[in-house]
Design an enzyme around this catalytic site. Structure first.
Site, PDB file in Angstrom:
ATOM      1  N   GLU A  53      10.398   1.475 -12.416  1.00  0.00           N
ATOM      2  CA  GLU A  53      11.085   0.244 -12.823  1.00  0.00           C
ATOM      3  C   GLU A  53      10.204  -0.991 -12.726  1.00  0.00           C
ATOM      4  O   GLU A  53      10.401  -1.955 -13.457  1.00  0.00           O
ATOM      5  CB  GLU A  53      12.319  -0.014 -11.933  1.00  0.00           C
ATOM      6  CG  GLU A  53      13.404   1.010 -12.011  1.00  0.00           C
ATOM      7  CD  GLU A  53      13.264   2.032 -10.902  1.00  0.00           C
ATOM      8  OE1 GLU A  53      12.323   2.857 -10.960  1.00  0.00           O
ATOM      9  OE2 GLU A  53      14.085   2.039  -9.975  1.00  0.00           O
ATOM     10  N   ASN A  54       9.272  -0.994 -11.764  1.00  0.00           N
ATOM     11  CA  ASN A  54       8.476  -2.198 -11.570  1.00  0.00           C
ATOM     12  C   ASN A  54       7.331  -2.321 -12.566  1.00  0.00           C
ATOM     13  O   ASN A  54       6.436  -3.144 -12.388  1.00  0.00           O
ATOM     14  CB  ASN A  54       7.951  -2.260 -10.129  1.00  0.00           C
ATOM     15  CG  ASN A  54       7.176  -1.030  -9.729  1.00  0.00           C
ATOM     16  OD1 ASN A  54       7.624   0.096  -9.943  1.00  0.00           O
ATOM     17  ND2 ASN A  54       6.016  -1.211  -9.159  1.00  0.00           N
TER      18      ASN A  54
END
Lengths: 235, 236
Positions: A53-54
Protein backbone atom coordinates in the site's frame (compact mmCIF):
# COMPACT_ATOMS: atom_id res chain seq x y z
CA UNK A 1 3.49 -23.79 21.08
CA UNK A 2 5.45 -25.16 18.14
CA UNK A 3 3.81 -26.05 14.84
CA UNK A 4 4.40 -29.74 15.51
CA UNK A 5 2.23 -29.95 18.61
CA UNK A 6 -0.71 -28.11 17.04
CA UNK A 7 -3.60 -30.13 15.66
CA UNK A 8 -4.15 -29.59 11.98
CA UNK A 9 -2.02 -27.55 9.60
CA UNK A 10 0.99 -25.48 10.62
CA UNK A 11 1.29 -21.81 9.65
CA UNK A 12 3.68 -22.78 6.87
CA UNK A 13 1.28 -25.43 5.59
CA UNK A 14 -1.62 -22.97 5.54
CA UNK A 15 0.55 -20.49 3.64
CA UNK A 16 1.68 -23.24 1.25
CA UNK A 17 -1.91 -24.24 0.54
CA UNK A 18 -3.01 -20.63 -0.10
CA UNK A 19 -0.05 -20.11 -2.43
CA UNK A 20 -1.29 -22.94 -4.66
CA UNK A 21 -4.35 -20.75 -5.48
CA UNK A 22 -2.26 -17.85 -6.82
CA UNK A 23 -2.09 -18.05 -10.62
CA UNK A 24 0.84 -17.06 -12.81
CA UNK A 25 0.82 -13.35 -13.63
CA UNK A 26 -1.23 -12.25 -10.61
CA UNK A 27 -0.89 -8.94 -8.77
CA UNK A 28 -1.11 -9.77 -5.08
CA UNK A 29 -1.27 -7.88 -1.79
CA UNK A 30 -0.30 -9.88 1.29
CA UNK A 31 -1.36 -8.86 4.80
CA UNK A 32 0.85 -8.87 7.86
CA UNK A 33 1.50 -12.17 9.68
CA UNK A 34 0.84 -15.64 8.21
CA UNK A 35 -0.13 -14.15 4.80
CA UNK A 36 3.43 -12.81 4.41
CA UNK A 37 4.63 -16.44 4.32
CA UNK A 38 2.60 -17.11 1.16
CA UNK A 39 5.31 -15.48 -0.97
CA UNK A 40 7.70 -18.24 0.11
CA UNK A 41 5.55 -21.02 -1.37
CA UNK A 42 4.29 -19.82 -4.75
CA UNK A 43 5.00 -22.77 -7.06
CA UNK A 44 8.06 -22.54 -9.31
CA UNK A 45 7.25 -21.28 -12.77
CA UNK A 46 4.58 -18.80 -11.64
CA UNK A 47 5.51 -15.13 -11.67
CA UNK A 48 3.63 -13.04 -9.10
CA UNK A 49 4.01 -9.29 -8.58
CA UNK A 50 3.55 -8.11 -5.00
CA UNK A 51 1.92 -4.78 -4.15
CA UNK A 52 2.34 -2.86 -0.93
CA UNK A 53 0.00 0.00 0.00
CA UNK A 54 2.81 2.43 0.74
CA UNK A 55 3.73 2.60 -2.92
CA UNK A 56 5.73 -0.32 -4.33
CA UNK A 57 4.91 -2.92 -6.98
CA UNK A 58 7.46 -5.69 -7.43
CA UNK A 59 9.18 -5.83 -4.06
CA UNK A 60 11.21 -8.81 -2.97
CA UNK A 61 12.43 -10.43 0.26
CA UNK A 62 14.05 -8.71 3.22
CA UNK A 63 17.55 -7.34 2.61
CA UNK A 64 20.73 -8.67 4.17
CA UNK A 65 21.36 -7.22 7.64
CA UNK A 66 22.93 -3.77 7.27
CA UNK A 67 21.33 -3.20 3.85
CA UNK A 68 18.01 -1.90 5.20
CA UNK A 69 16.70 1.41 3.79
CA UNK A 70 14.05 3.28 5.82
CA UNK A 71 12.44 4.44 2.56
CA UNK A 72 12.20 0.87 1.23
CA UNK A 73 9.66 -0.83 3.47
CA UNK A 74 6.36 -2.69 3.20
CA UNK A 75 3.00 -1.83 4.74
CA UNK A 76 4.08 -3.62 7.93
CA UNK A 77 7.00 -1.13 7.99
CA UNK A 78 9.51 -3.96 7.52
CA UNK A 79 12.49 -3.54 5.14
CA UNK A 80 12.15 -5.06 1.66
CA UNK A 81 14.20 -5.16 -1.55
CA UNK A 82 13.25 -4.43 -5.15
CA UNK A 83 12.98 -6.98 -7.95
CA UNK A 84 13.67 -6.12 -11.61
CA UNK A 85 10.60 -4.34 -13.00
CA UNK A 86 9.61 -2.74 -9.70
CA UNK A 87 7.79 0.60 -9.60
CA UNK A 88 7.14 3.36 -7.06
CA UNK A 89 3.97 5.46 -6.93
CA UNK A 90 2.16 7.80 -4.56
CA UNK A 91 -0.57 6.80 -2.12
CA UNK A 92 -3.56 7.89 -4.21
CA UNK A 93 -2.31 5.79 -7.13
CA UNK A 94 -1.59 2.89 -4.79
CA UNK A 95 -5.17 2.85 -3.55
CA UNK A 96 -6.49 3.40 -7.07
CA UNK A 97 -4.83 0.06 -7.83
CA UNK A 98 -6.69 -1.46 -4.88
CA UNK A 99 -10.08 0.25 -5.17
CA UNK A 100 -10.02 0.19 -8.95
CA UNK A 101 -9.91 -3.60 -9.04
CA UNK A 102 -6.39 -3.83 -10.47
CA UNK A 103 -5.05 -6.04 -7.67
CA UNK A 104 -6.12 -9.64 -8.35
CA UNK A 105 -5.75 -11.15 -4.89
CA UNK A 106 -5.39 -10.02 -1.35
CA UNK A 107 -4.62 -12.57 1.32
CA UNK A 108 -5.05 -11.39 4.85
CA UNK A 109 -5.63 -12.45 8.42
CA UNK A 110 -8.94 -12.04 10.21
CA UNK A 111 -10.37 -11.94 13.71
CA UNK A 112 -13.70 -13.30 12.41
CA UNK A 113 -15.21 -14.36 9.09
CA UNK A 114 -18.95 -14.89 8.71
CA UNK A 115 -20.88 -17.43 6.64
CA UNK A 116 -22.08 -14.58 4.38
CA UNK A 117 -18.52 -13.44 3.63
CA UNK A 118 -18.43 -10.59 6.16
CA UNK A 119 -14.97 -9.99 7.60
CA UNK A 120 -13.84 -8.37 10.85
CA UNK A 121 -10.12 -7.77 11.09
CA UNK A 122 -9.53 -4.22 12.33
CA UNK A 123 -11.14 -3.74 15.74
CA UNK A 124 -12.65 -5.71 18.60
CA UNK A 125 -14.79 -2.68 19.40
CA UNK A 126 -13.46 -2.77 22.98
CA UNK A 127 -13.89 0.45 24.92
CA UNK A 128 -10.63 2.31 25.54
CA UNK A 129 -8.82 0.79 22.55
CA UNK A 130 -7.20 3.22 20.12
CA UNK A 131 -9.08 2.68 16.86
CA UNK A 132 -6.79 2.05 13.87
CA UNK A 133 -7.88 0.85 10.44
CA UNK A 134 -4.99 1.49 8.03
CA UNK A 135 -5.68 0.10 4.57
CA UNK A 136 -7.75 -2.90 5.71
CA UNK A 137 -11.14 -1.54 4.59
CA UNK A 138 -9.83 -0.38 1.21
CA UNK A 139 -8.26 -3.77 0.48
CA UNK A 140 -11.29 -5.90 1.25
CA UNK A 141 -13.67 -3.52 -0.52
CA UNK A 142 -11.52 -3.14 -3.61
CA UNK A 143 -9.61 -6.33 -4.40
CA UNK A 144 -11.45 -8.87 -6.55
CA UNK A 145 -10.43 -12.03 -4.69
CA UNK A 146 -10.27 -11.69 -0.92
CA UNK A 147 -8.77 -14.78 0.72
CA UNK A 148 -8.25 -15.23 4.45
CA UNK A 149 -5.65 -17.29 6.30
CA UNK A 150 -6.24 -17.76 10.00
CA UNK A 151 -6.00 -20.19 12.86
CA UNK A 152 -9.38 -21.93 13.03
CA UNK A 153 -9.99 -20.68 16.58
CA UNK A 154 -8.53 -17.98 18.84
CA UNK A 155 -5.83 -18.78 21.39
CA UNK A 156 -8.66 -19.16 23.90
CA UNK A 157 -10.39 -21.68 21.62
CA UNK A 158 -13.19 -19.35 20.51
CA UNK A 159 -14.46 -19.92 16.96
CA UNK A 160 -13.41 -17.43 14.27
CA UNK A 161 -15.76 -18.76 11.59
CA UNK A 162 -19.13 -17.41 12.64
CA UNK A 163 -22.76 -17.25 11.61
CA UNK A 164 -22.39 -13.45 11.92
CA UNK A 165 -19.36 -11.44 13.06
CA UNK A 166 -19.65 -10.01 16.59
CA UNK A 167 -16.76 -7.55 16.03
CA UNK A 168 -17.13 -4.40 13.91
CA UNK A 169 -16.99 -5.27 10.21
CA UNK A 170 -14.14 -4.39 7.89
CA UNK A 171 -16.52 -4.99 4.96
CA UNK A 172 -19.68 -6.99 4.37
CA UNK A 173 -19.83 -9.98 2.02
CA UNK A 174 -16.36 -9.93 0.47
CA UNK A 175 -14.50 -13.10 1.52
CA UNK A 176 -14.37 -15.89 -1.07
CA UNK A 177 -12.23 -18.54 0.62
CA UNK A 178 -10.72 -19.20 4.06
CA UNK A 179 -7.65 -21.31 4.83
CA UNK A 180 -7.47 -22.44 8.46
CA UNK A 181 -5.61 -24.95 10.58
CA UNK A 182 -8.48 -27.36 9.82
CA UNK A 183 -8.81 -26.97 6.07
CA UNK A 184 -10.08 -24.96 3.11
CA UNK A 185 -13.54 -23.35 3.31
CA UNK A 186 -15.37 -21.67 0.45
CA UNK A 187 -17.90 -18.96 1.24
CA UNK A 188 -20.95 -19.86 -0.85
CA UNK A 189 -24.45 -18.43 -1.20
CA UNK A 190 -25.55 -20.97 1.43
CA UNK A 191 -22.65 -20.48 3.82
CA UNK A 192 -19.36 -22.24 4.57
CA UNK A 193 -18.50 -25.26 2.43
CA UNK A 194 -15.61 -27.46 3.60
CA UNK A 195 -13.64 -28.33 0.44
CA UNK A 196 -10.45 -29.77 1.91
CA UNK A 197 -9.70 -31.03 5.41
CA UNK A 198 -6.44 -31.22 7.33
CA UNK A 199 -5.05 -34.77 7.56
CA UNK A 200 -6.07 -36.55 10.74
CA UNK A 201 -8.77 -34.03 11.71
CA UNK A 202 -12.32 -35.47 11.86
CA UNK A 203 -15.14 -33.43 10.29
CA UNK A 204 -16.93 -33.44 13.67
CA UNK A 205 -13.97 -31.64 15.28
CA UNK A 206 -14.13 -28.97 12.55
CA UNK A 207 -17.87 -28.61 13.05
CA UNK A 208 -17.49 -28.28 16.82
CA UNK A 209 -14.95 -25.48 16.38
CA UNK A 210 -17.09 -23.56 13.87
CA UNK A 211 -19.88 -21.24 15.03
CA UNK A 212 -21.86 -21.53 11.80
CA UNK A 213 -23.54 -24.30 9.83
CA UNK A 214 -20.92 -26.20 7.84
CA UNK A 215 -21.63 -28.01 4.58
CA UNK A 216 -19.15 -30.63 3.44
CA UNK A 217 -18.27 -30.95 -0.24
CA UNK A 218 -19.15 -34.28 -1.91
CA UNK A 219 -15.65 -34.16 -3.31
CA UNK A 220 -14.05 -33.53 0.13
CA UNK A 221 -10.37 -34.36 0.09
CA UNK A 222 -7.43 -34.02 2.42
CA UNK A 223 -5.28 -30.92 2.11
CA UNK A 224 -2.15 -31.94 0.28
CA UNK A 225 0.11 -30.59 2.99
CA UNK A 226 3.78 -31.25 2.66
CA UNK A 227 6.08 -29.79 5.30
CA UNK A 228 6.91 -27.24 2.64
CA UNK A 229 10.33 -26.15 1.49
CA UNK A 230 10.55 -22.46 0.72
CA UNK A 231 10.49 -21.71 -3.00
CA UNK A 232 13.80 -20.36 -4.27
CA UNK A 233 12.34 -17.26 -5.91
CA UNK A 234 11.28 -15.46 -2.75
CA UNK A 235 13.01 -16.78 0.34
CA UNK B 1 12.15 35.56 -11.53
CA UNK B 2 10.39 32.62 -9.95
CA UNK B 3 12.37 31.23 -7.02
CA UNK B 4 10.64 29.07 -4.41
CA UNK B 5 13.83 28.27 -2.52
CA UNK B 6 13.98 29.59 1.04
CA UNK B 7 17.20 29.83 3.07
CA UNK B 8 16.26 27.73 6.08
CA UNK B 9 13.52 25.88 7.94
CA UNK B 10 12.40 28.86 10.12
CA UNK B 11 11.91 30.96 6.97
CA UNK B 12 9.88 28.16 5.41
CA UNK B 13 7.48 28.01 8.37
CA UNK B 14 7.31 31.63 9.53
CA UNK B 15 3.63 32.23 8.65
CA UNK B 16 2.00 29.06 9.99
CA UNK B 17 -0.85 30.45 12.08
CA UNK B 18 -2.56 29.07 15.18
CA UNK B 19 -5.42 26.76 14.22
CA UNK B 20 -3.93 25.94 10.82
CA UNK B 21 -4.70 22.70 9.03
CA UNK B 22 -1.42 21.00 8.16
CA UNK B 23 -0.85 17.93 5.99
CA UNK B 24 2.29 16.04 7.03
CA UNK B 25 3.76 13.44 4.67
CA UNK B 26 5.21 10.09 5.65
CA UNK B 27 4.27 6.50 6.28
CA UNK B 28 5.79 5.88 9.67
CA UNK B 29 9.28 7.34 9.40
CA UNK B 30 9.47 6.73 5.66
CA UNK B 31 9.16 10.09 3.94
CA UNK B 32 8.54 11.92 7.22
CA UNK B 33 9.75 15.57 7.01
CA UNK B 34 11.30 15.46 10.45
CA UNK B 35 13.26 18.74 10.24
CA UNK B 36 10.16 20.65 9.12
CA UNK B 37 8.15 19.11 11.98
CA UNK B 38 10.82 20.08 14.51
CA UNK B 39 10.85 23.52 12.92
CA UNK B 40 7.11 23.75 13.47
CA UNK B 41 7.61 22.94 17.17
CA UNK B 42 10.19 25.76 17.39
CA UNK B 43 7.87 28.11 15.48
CA UNK B 44 5.17 27.70 18.10
CA UNK B 45 1.83 27.52 16.21
CA UNK B 46 -0.90 25.93 18.35
CA UNK B 47 -4.31 24.37 17.95
CA UNK B 48 -3.28 22.64 14.73
CA UNK B 49 -5.31 20.06 12.84
CA UNK B 50 -2.79 17.59 11.46
CA UNK B 51 -3.53 15.14 8.66
CA UNK B 52 -0.97 12.32 8.52
CA UNK B 53 -1.16 8.56 8.11
CA UNK B 54 0.20 7.83 11.61
CA UNK B 55 0.83 9.72 14.84
CA UNK B 56 4.59 9.37 15.18
CA UNK B 57 6.96 7.28 17.25
CA UNK B 58 9.01 7.89 20.38
CA UNK B 59 9.30 11.58 21.26
CA UNK B 60 10.65 12.98 17.99
CA UNK B 61 9.02 14.21 14.78
CA UNK B 62 5.23 14.11 14.71
CA UNK B 63 5.06 12.49 18.18
CA UNK B 64 7.08 15.43 19.57
CA UNK B 65 4.70 17.95 17.94
CA UNK B 66 1.78 16.17 19.59
CA UNK B 67 3.63 15.91 22.93
CA UNK B 68 4.28 19.66 22.84
CA UNK B 69 0.52 20.14 22.89
CA UNK B 70 0.33 21.83 19.50
CA UNK B 71 -2.14 19.46 17.89
CA UNK B 72 -5.85 19.75 18.68
CA UNK B 73 -6.97 17.13 16.20
CA UNK B 74 -5.39 14.28 14.22
CA UNK B 75 -6.87 12.97 10.99
CA UNK B 76 -5.22 9.64 10.24
CA UNK B 77 -5.68 5.99 9.33
CA UNK B 78 -3.46 4.23 11.85
CA UNK B 79 -2.85 6.26 15.01
CA UNK B 80 -0.79 3.67 16.88
CA UNK B 81 2.28 1.55 16.30
CA UNK B 82 4.67 -0.57 18.32
CA UNK B 83 6.53 2.53 19.46
CA UNK B 84 3.82 5.20 19.72
CA UNK B 85 2.90 6.26 23.23
CA UNK B 86 2.37 10.03 23.04
CA UNK B 87 -0.86 10.01 21.01
CA UNK B 88 -2.49 7.03 22.79
CA UNK B 89 -1.90 8.66 26.20
CA UNK B 90 -3.42 12.01 25.17
CA UNK B 91 -6.30 10.31 23.36
CA UNK B 92 -7.22 8.22 26.40
CA UNK B 93 -7.18 11.38 28.53
CA UNK B 94 -9.50 13.05 26.01
CA UNK B 95 -6.92 15.77 25.28
CA UNK B 96 -6.72 15.24 21.52
CA UNK B 97 -9.41 14.65 18.93
CA UNK B 98 -9.17 11.83 16.36
CA UNK B 99 -10.85 11.45 12.98
CA UNK B 100 -10.15 7.91 11.81
CA UNK B 101 -10.12 7.52 8.01
CA UNK B 102 -9.35 4.41 5.96
CA UNK B 103 -5.95 4.86 4.35
CA UNK B 104 -7.10 4.87 0.73
CA UNK B 105 -9.97 7.20 1.54
CA UNK B 106 -7.51 9.52 3.26
CA UNK B 107 -5.25 9.58 0.19
CA UNK B 108 -8.20 10.14 -2.16
CA UNK B 109 -9.76 12.88 0.00
CA UNK B 110 -6.43 14.73 -0.19
CA UNK B 111 -6.06 14.11 -3.92
CA UNK B 112 -9.64 15.29 -4.51
CA UNK B 113 -8.93 18.44 -2.50
CA UNK B 114 -6.00 19.20 -4.74
CA UNK B 115 -7.97 18.41 -7.89
CA UNK B 116 -10.97 20.65 -7.13
CA UNK B 117 -13.37 17.77 -6.51
CA UNK B 118 -15.40 18.55 -3.36
CA UNK B 119 -16.58 15.01 -2.62
CA UNK B 120 -16.64 11.51 -4.10
CA UNK B 121 -18.24 8.11 -3.58
CA UNK B 122 -16.15 5.12 -2.49
CA UNK B 123 -16.99 1.51 -1.66
CA UNK B 124 -14.48 1.57 1.20
CA UNK B 125 -16.17 1.53 4.59
CA UNK B 126 -19.70 0.92 3.26
CA UNK B 127 -21.62 -1.22 5.73
CA UNK B 128 -19.17 -0.47 8.57
CA UNK B 129 -19.15 1.82 11.60
CA UNK B 130 -16.88 4.25 9.74
CA UNK B 131 -19.76 5.02 7.35
CA UNK B 132 -22.21 5.87 10.14
CA UNK B 133 -23.70 9.32 9.68
CA UNK B 134 -22.37 9.62 6.14
CA UNK B 135 -24.44 9.94 3.00
CA UNK B 136 -24.53 6.74 0.92
CA UNK B 137 -25.74 6.06 -2.59
CA UNK B 138 -26.16 2.92 -4.68
CA UNK B 139 -24.56 2.68 -8.11
CA UNK B 140 -25.07 -0.43 -10.24
CA UNK B 141 -26.29 -2.43 -7.26
CA UNK B 142 -23.49 -1.59 -4.85
CA UNK B 143 -23.49 0.85 -1.92
CA UNK B 144 -20.94 3.65 -1.83
CA UNK B 145 -20.10 6.20 0.88
CA UNK B 146 -19.75 9.90 0.16
CA UNK B 147 -16.46 11.31 1.41
CA UNK B 148 -15.48 14.99 1.47
CA UNK B 149 -12.26 16.36 0.04
CA UNK B 150 -9.52 17.66 2.33
CA UNK B 151 -7.92 21.04 1.64
CA UNK B 152 -5.32 22.46 3.99
CA UNK B 153 -3.38 25.61 4.75
CA UNK B 154 0.03 23.94 4.63
CA UNK B 155 1.66 20.67 3.59
CA UNK B 156 5.03 19.55 4.94
CA UNK B 157 6.73 16.86 2.88
CA UNK B 158 10.16 15.32 2.43
CA UNK B 159 11.48 15.04 -1.13
CA UNK B 160 14.80 14.21 -2.73
CA UNK B 161 15.66 16.83 -5.38
CA UNK B 162 14.06 20.25 -5.79
CA UNK B 163 14.67 23.20 -8.11
CA UNK B 164 13.76 26.88 -7.92
CA UNK B 165 10.44 26.23 -9.69
CA UNK B 166 9.49 23.73 -6.97
CA UNK B 167 9.74 20.64 -9.17
CA UNK B 168 10.34 17.60 -6.96
CA UNK B 169 11.55 14.03 -7.07
CA UNK B 170 11.17 11.67 -4.13
CA UNK B 171 13.16 8.82 -2.58
CA UNK B 172 11.70 5.34 -3.15
CA UNK B 173 8.61 4.57 -1.03
CA UNK B 174 9.29 7.78 0.90
CA UNK B 175 7.11 9.33 -1.81
CA UNK B 176 3.87 7.96 -0.25
CA UNK B 177 1.55 10.90 0.59
CA UNK B 178 3.95 13.65 -0.56
CA UNK B 179 2.65 14.33 -4.09
CA UNK B 180 -1.06 14.45 -3.18
CA UNK B 181 -0.40 16.54 -0.07
CA UNK B 182 1.47 19.13 -2.15
CA UNK B 183 -1.61 19.37 -4.40
CA UNK B 184 -4.08 19.94 -1.56
CA UNK B 185 -2.37 22.72 0.43
CA UNK B 186 -2.46 26.48 -0.13
CA UNK B 187 1.25 26.44 0.68
CA UNK B 188 3.18 23.21 0.23
CA UNK B 189 6.62 23.20 1.83
CA UNK B 190 9.13 20.57 0.74
CA UNK B 191 12.38 19.78 2.48
CA UNK B 192 14.73 18.36 -0.15
CA UNK B 193 18.00 16.58 0.24
CA UNK B 194 19.53 18.67 -2.56
CA UNK B 195 18.78 21.83 -4.51
CA UNK B 196 19.50 21.41 -8.21
CA UNK B 197 19.58 24.01 -10.99
CA UNK B 198 16.43 24.32 -13.11
CA UNK B 199 16.66 21.82 -15.94
CA UNK B 200 18.75 19.28 -14.04
CA UNK B 201 15.69 17.17 -13.24
CA UNK B 202 14.69 15.59 -16.54
CA UNK B 203 11.12 16.82 -17.24
CA UNK B 204 10.22 13.16 -17.83
CA UNK B 205 11.27 12.41 -14.25
CA UNK B 206 9.54 15.25 -12.37
CA UNK B 207 7.18 13.57 -9.88
CA UNK B 208 5.53 16.67 -8.41
CA UNK B 209 5.41 19.62 -10.83
CA UNK B 210 6.41 22.89 -9.17
CA UNK B 211 2.96 24.44 -9.61
CA UNK B 212 1.87 22.40 -6.56
CA UNK B 213 4.80 23.53 -4.41
CA UNK B 214 5.13 26.85 -2.58
CA UNK B 215 8.51 26.64 -0.86
CA UNK B 216 11.56 24.42 -1.04
CA UNK B 217 14.18 24.24 1.70
CA UNK B 218 17.39 22.22 1.55
CA UNK B 219 18.08 19.73 4.38
CA UNK B 220 21.11 17.81 3.10
CA UNK B 221 21.22 15.09 5.75
CA UNK B 222 17.74 14.53 7.15
CA UNK B 223 17.58 12.71 10.47
CA UNK B 224 16.13 9.24 10.60
CA UNK B 225 13.35 8.96 13.16
CA UNK B 226 14.25 5.44 14.33
CA UNK B 227 17.92 6.40 14.74
CA UNK B 228 16.97 9.39 16.92
CA UNK B 229 14.73 7.17 19.03
CA UNK B 230 17.54 4.62 19.40
CA UNK B 231 19.78 7.45 20.63
CA UNK B 232 17.15 8.35 23.23
CA UNK B 233 16.45 11.78 21.69
CA UNK B 234 13.39 13.64 22.92
CA UNK B 235 12.68 16.81 20.91
CA UNK B 236 13.16 19.66 21.64
Amino acid sequence: MSDKTRTGLSRAQMAWRAAQDIPDGAYVNLGIGIPELVADYVPAGREVVYHTENGILGFGPAPEPGQEDPDLINAGKKPVTLLPGAAFFHHADSFAMIRGGHIDYCILGAMQVAANGDIANWSTGAAGAIPAVGGAMDLVAGVRNVLVITEHTTREGEPKLMERCSYPLTAPGVVKRVFTTFGVFDVTASGFLLQEIAPGVPVEQVRAATAAPLAVADSLKEVAAPQPEKAAAHV
Amino acid sequence: MMDKRVPDVPAALADVQDGAMVLIGGFGESGSPIELIHGLIDQGARGLTVVSNNTGNGEVGLAALIKAGRVAKMVCSYPRSSNSKVFPELYRKGEIELELVPQGTLAERIRAGGAGVPAFYTPTGAGTVLAEGKETRDFDGRTYVMERAIRADFALVRAELGDRFGNLTFNKAGRNFGPVMCMAAKTAIAQVRRFVPAGEIDPEHVVTPGIFVGRVVEVPEPAQESALIEQGVSYP
